[in-house]
Enzyme design. Structure first.
Site, mmCIF file in Angstrom:
data_model
loop_
_atom_site.group_PDB
_atom_site.id
_atom_site.type_symbol
_atom_site.label_atom_id
_atom_site.label_comp_id
_atom_site.label_asym_id
_atom_site.label_seq_id
_atom_site.Cartn_x
_atom_site.Cartn_y
_atom_site.Cartn_z
ATOM 1 N N GLU A 178 17.481 29.754 -60.552
ATOM 2 C CA GLU A 178 16.475 30.695 -61.057
ATOM 3 C C GLU A 178 15.523 31.163 -59.949
ATOM 4 O OE1 GLU A 178 13.136 31.283 -64.608
ATOM 5 O OE2 GLU A 178 13.771 29.260 -64.090
ATOM 6 N N LYS A 215 19.780 32.582 -63.510
ATOM 7 C CA LYS A 215 18.703 33.007 -64.407
ATOM 8 C C LYS A 215 17.798 33.936 -63.610
ATOM 9 C CE LYS A 215 15.067 31.484 -67.542
ATOM 10 N NZ LYS A 215 14.616 30.472 -68.504
#
Length: 296
Positions: A178, A215
């Protein structure tokens, strides 16, 4: 023992989204405050985390929180070690709700340098990953933040993300990388172009048979991350809400057909501790449905 191959199939092709239930120490007071639990309602960290666990348990046990629309959930370490209705949380998620459990592993962010915030060191990571695997966790999530289109900073952030991902893969788990692009960044679109190219470069170095997930902040240019989603090493690309409202995040996400949601604040928007169970389930159900429709 959890069925890894069934979980993998659900993450690869399941219709729905990943619920991010992983607010940690720093973000917990704000999340509780939005839920109607103020700092004056608890005393010290223990009581704060108990209040947060009660909120998460209420979400997980809600009638619409099942694999019909929610295919995965990211947990905070304390939540992984807790129980709901006397059952370990990861077991309850998978065996009773059909939801694949993930664990947030990062320890927060370093101070900004070169326009980015790298992850702080993660002492004890190997032991944590072994513990997670033993508890039936499928994968992990690690967050760092990009605040401007700085070539060196973005190269550093992606390199760090992949270094940690390799440790996670070695422990038999699937990492969600992420590298969040701050939605308020003045050079957001340029940063996203640099990030996409840098991630692709690193993906090409992964051996066959290895799965990662990404992500990412919903890009300014719809479809920017389609090539990443189609990369043979990528199981799924999921989107963070990044401070957008539920409506705005869902509307932006719907323009990116190869991304599904992994929302935190947008999932819990409008929920309140004082709601009756019927009111709570209706409000959460409406959020789940909105995010689900944007994800499919």
């Amino acid at each position: 023992m959890a069925d890894h191959s069934k979980m993998r199939e659900q993450m690869k092709s399941g219709a729905g989204f990943i619920a991010a239930l992983d607010q940690s120490g720093g973000s917990t007071p704000k999340a509780l405050s939005l839920y109607g639990v103020e700092p004056s309602d608890y005393s010290g960290d223990e009581e704060m985390f108990r209040a947060m666990h009660a909120m998460r348990a209420r979400i997980i046990l809600a009638q619409d929180f099942t694999s019909a629309k929610v295919i995965g959930a990211i947990l905070f370490e304390r939540t992984m070690n807790e129980t709901i209705e006397d059952k370990p949380v990861a077991d309850l998620l998978w065996n009773e709700r059909g939801v694949v459990p993930f664990l947030k592993i990062d320890k927060g962010l370093e101070a900004e340098a070169d326009g980015v915030q790298l992850m702080k060191p993660m002492p004890g990571l190997d032991a944590l990953l072994a513990q997670a695997k033993g508890k039936g966790i499928f994968g992990t999530k690690e967050r760092s933040v990009i605040n401007e289109a700085n070539e060196k900073g973005i190269a550093d952030i992606v390199a760090q993300q992949f270094d940690v991902a390799r440790t996670v893969i070695g422990a038999g788990l699937v990492p969600i990388l992420e590298p969040e692009v701050n939605i308020h960044a003045k050079t957001k679109a340029e940063a996203e172009d640099l990030l996409e190219a840098e991630i692709r470069k690193h993906l090409d170095t992964l051996p066959e048979g290895v799965d990662v997930m990404l992500k990412l902040t919903i890009p300014d240019v719809p479809g920017l991350y389609d090539r990443l989603a189609k990369h043979p090493r990528v199981l799924r690309v999921v989107a963070l809400s990044g401070g957008y409202s539920t409506d705005e995040a869902s509307e932006k996400l719907a323009r990116n057909k190869h991304m599904i949601a992994s929302f935190s604040r947008a999932l819990t928007e409008g929920l309140n501790v004082k709601m009756s169970d019927a009111e709570f389930n209706a409000a959460l159900g409406a959020n789940i449905d909105k995010i689900y429709r944007a994800s499919i």
